[in-house]
Design a protein around this motif. Sequence first.
Motif, PDB file in Angstrom:
ATOM      1  N   SER A 279     -18.220  -7.663   0.109  1.00 30.69           N
ATOM      2  CA  SER A 279     -17.218  -7.679  -0.901  1.00 30.69           C
ATOM      3  C   SER A 279     -15.965  -6.874  -0.256  1.00 30.69           C
ATOM      4  O   SER A 279     -16.236  -6.036  -0.017  1.00 30.69           O
ATOM      5  N   THR A 280     -15.175  -7.762  -0.811  1.00 29.96           N
ATOM      6  CA  THR A 280     -13.835  -6.973  -1.088  1.00 29.96           C
ATOM      7  C   THR A 280     -12.690  -6.540  -2.456  1.00 29.96           C
ATOM      8  O   THR A 280     -12.921  -7.711  -3.054  1.00 29.96           O
ATOM      9  N   THR A 281     -12.442  -5.218  -2.171  1.00 29.29           N
ATOM     10  CA  THR A 281     -11.406  -5.042  -3.355  1.00 29.29           C
ATOM     11  C   THR A 281      -9.983  -4.937  -2.735  1.00 29.29           C
ATOM     12  O   THR A 281     -10.070  -3.533  -1.758  1.00 29.29           O
ATOM     13  N   THR A 282      -8.804  -5.160  -3.045  1.00 26.94           N
ATOM     14  CA  THR A 282      -7.557  -5.070  -2.907  1.00 26.94           C
ATOM     15  C   THR A 282      -6.952  -3.689  -3.910  1.00 26.94           C
ATOM     16  O   THR A 282      -7.323  -3.708  -5.525  1.00 26.94           O
ATOM     17  N   VAL A 283      -6.022  -2.919  -3.161  1.00 31.69           N
ATOM     18  CA  VAL A 283      -5.958  -1.469  -3.452  1.00 31.69           C
ATOM     19  C   VAL A 283      -4.711  -1.328  -3.569  1.00 31.69           C
ATOM     20  O   VAL A 283      -3.639  -2.325  -2.332  1.00 31.69           O
ATOM     21  N   GLY A 284      -4.354  -1.104  -4.324  1.00 30.24           N
ATOM     22  CA  GLY A 284      -2.475  -0.323  -4.505  1.00 30.24           C
ATOM     23  C   GLY A 284      -1.909   0.862  -5.166  1.00 30.24           C
ATOM     24  O   GLY A 284      -3.201   1.222  -5.769  1.00 30.24           O
ATOM     25  N   PHE A 285      -0.820   1.234  -4.535  1.00 27.15           N
ATOM     26  CA  PHE A 285      -0.297   1.956  -5.815  1.00 27.15           C
ATOM     27  C   PHE A 285      -0.323   1.001  -7.107  1.00 27.15           C
ATOM     28  O   PHE A 285       0.222   0.462  -7.582  1.00 27.15           O
ATOM     29  N   VAL A 286       0.024   2.109  -7.808  1.00 22.47           N
ATOM     30  CA  VAL A 286      -0.238   2.129  -9.813  1.00 22.47           C
ATOM     31  C   VAL A 286       1.480   2.482  -9.633  1.00 22.47           C
ATOM     32  O   VAL A 286       1.614   3.535 -10.084  1.00 22.47           O
ATOM     33  N   THR A 287       2.280   1.848 -10.865  1.00 21.53           N
ATOM     34  CA  THR A 287       3.231   2.266 -11.499  1.00 21.53           C
ATOM     35  C   THR A 287       3.123   1.213 -13.302  1.00 21.53           C
ATOM     36  O   THR A 287       2.567   1.227 -12.754  1.00 21.53           O
ATOM     37  N   ALA A 288       4.238   2.164 -14.126  1.00 23.40           N
ATOM     38  CA  ALA A 288       4.381   1.316 -15.286  1.00 23.40           C
ATOM     39  C   ALA A 288       4.411   0.217 -15.452  1.00 23.40           C
ATOM     40  O   ALA A 288       5.092  -0.845 -14.520  1.00 23.40           O
ATOM     41  N   LYS A 289       4.144  -0.893 -16.264  1.00 18.35           N
ATOM     42  CA  LYS A 289       4.177  -1.770 -16.220  1.00 18.35           C
ATOM     43  C   LYS A 289       5.784  -2.000 -16.334  1.00 18.35           C
ATOM     44  O   LYS A 289       6.737  -1.822 -17.177  1.00 18.35           O
ATOM     45  N   LYS A 290       6.367  -3.250 -15.970  1.00 14.74           N
ATOM     46  CA  LYS A 290       7.530  -3.610 -15.567  1.00 14.74           C
ATOM     47  C   LYS A 290       8.459  -2.506 -14.893  1.00 14.74           C
ATOM     48  O   LYS A 290       9.775  -2.465 -14.880  1.00 14.74           O
ATOM     49  N   SER A 291       7.447  -1.522 -14.159  1.00 11.51           N
ATOM     50  CA  SER A 291       8.218  -0.670 -13.430  1.00 11.51           C
ATOM     51  C   SER A 291       9.607  -1.231 -12.449  1.00 11.51           C
ATOM     52  O   SER A 291       8.886  -2.392 -11.304  1.00 11.51           O
ATOM     53  N   PRO A 292      10.678  -1.060 -12.234  1.00 16.07           N
ATOM     54  CA  PRO A 292      11.754  -1.170 -10.922  1.00 16.07           C
ATOM     55  C   PRO A 292      10.649  -0.127  -9.505  1.00 16.07           C
ATOM     56  O   PRO A 292      11.576  -0.840  -8.129  1.00 16.07           O
ATOM     57  N   LEU A 293       9.755  -0.056  -9.825  1.00 19.10           N
ATOM     58  CA  LEU A 293       9.007   1.542  -8.580  1.00 19.10           C
ATOM     59  C   LEU A 293       8.326  -0.159  -7.783  1.00 19.10           C
ATOM     60  O   LEU A 293       7.977   0.525  -6.172  1.00 19.10           O
ATOM     61  N   ALA A 294       7.542  -0.536  -8.172  1.00 22.18           N
ATOM     62  CA  ALA A 294       6.429  -1.446  -7.768  1.00 22.18           C
ATOM     63  C   ALA A 294       7.389  -3.228  -6.982  1.00 22.18           C
ATOM     64  O   ALA A 294       6.714  -2.307  -6.054  1.00 22.18           O
ATOM     65  N   PRO A 295       7.911  -3.607  -7.467  1.00 22.37           N
ATOM     66  CA  PRO A 295       8.765  -3.736  -6.032  1.00 22.37           C
ATOM     67  C   PRO A 295       9.389  -3.543  -5.149  1.00 22.37           C
ATOM     68  O   PRO A 295       8.773  -3.636  -3.851  1.00 22.37           O
ATOM     69  N   ALA A 296       9.639  -2.283  -5.279  1.00 26.00           N
ATOM     70  CA  ALA A 296      10.120  -1.217  -3.683  1.00 26.00           C
ATOM     71  C   ALA A 296       9.713  -0.743  -3.471  1.00 26.00           C
ATOM     72  O   ALA A 296       9.439  -1.006  -2.304  1.00 26.00           O
ATOM     73  N   LEU A 297       7.418  -0.112  -3.514  1.00 22.04           N
ATOM     74  CA  LEU A 297       6.962  -0.259  -3.123  1.00 22.04           C
ATOM     75  C   LEU A 297       6.374  -1.254  -2.132  1.00 22.04           C
ATOM     76  O   LEU A 297       5.891  -1.208  -0.883  1.00 22.04           O
TER      77      LEU A 297
END
Length: 335
Positions: A279-297
């Motif tokens: 099985s696989t799991t997608t891993v990511g950076f986490v940011t606050a909800k609705k933070s503009p940082l997530a799209p930038a990352l």
Amino acid sequence: MTTERRSHRRAPRLAVATVAAGAGLALLVACGGSSDDSSSGAPAATGAGAAAKPNAGGAGSTAIPTQDVVSAITADPKLKAELPAKIRSSGTLTLGTTRQPGVQGLPHAGEQNGTPVGLDVDLRNAVAKVLGVKWDVQYGTFPTVIPGVQNGRYDVGQDNFGATKAREQVVDFASYLDDGQAFLGSRNVSVDSVKKLTDLCGLTIATSPGSTFQQILTDGAGDCAKIGKKPYKVQYFADSAPIFLGLSNGKVDVMFGPTLGLKYDATRIPGTKFLGEISTTTVGFVTAKKSPLAPALRDAVNKLISDGDYAKIFAKWGVPGTGISTSQLNPATTF
């Protein structure tokens, strides 16, 4: 240069528990250790002295790779403009993560002469280069990083966090790799490929306690009996060194752990072979909800993918072909 704020947590002492699969267990699978969803407290790489030479057949080297795959990356002005003005002005993002002393956390993260190294370290530093910022790295514990992102202590969290439905309700994810649940076998084990748990019937499996690996093995404990085969047995270890010893002396047939870690180990631990993942799991950076940082990352990771720098990082750490083709915000999850 990255600023590293050091904590002084002691490495966990070795704890060993051995049980037969199917025994009554109190599972601690929510946040059992460093990245419990894909490499949940699992022994992820060589323990001290566990491998003194390349794997049989010359499949690799125990030396920690030192290629510089980050410094030549340049900032993308358009992507930097996606960051909040406050971040652009300060030029710094605060990163919450856990400290990984030694080499047991590789290829994800470890330390060499006190300096953080690893696939995750190179990825985050490459992302920072693209965005034209520096990381202020602050160390916490696995269960405290996501709450720290929620309450604003950290701008970004990174600790091989698997994207889950529950987590995506409280933080946003910008994916950067797929990890998973996989098997490393002794060279002498009778199976060459594991695609389902019943391929392990009659074997002795070692993994970490309080993890999704324990959960998976416990849930499938009765599958072998259903098809008339001898059940597998499970041994639990909180450290990788005794597992590698067990693989070498025949007391352990198969190790169950994170895909990237076991692929890395297969090139470095004598007398072992990678048996595949289930099985696989997608891993990511986490940011606050609705933070503009997530799209930038997300956009920074996709820039690295398109420019070929992403592939260079995975090749450096001996796990080429295991990355993602596109970074996504809050990827679809199965649990």
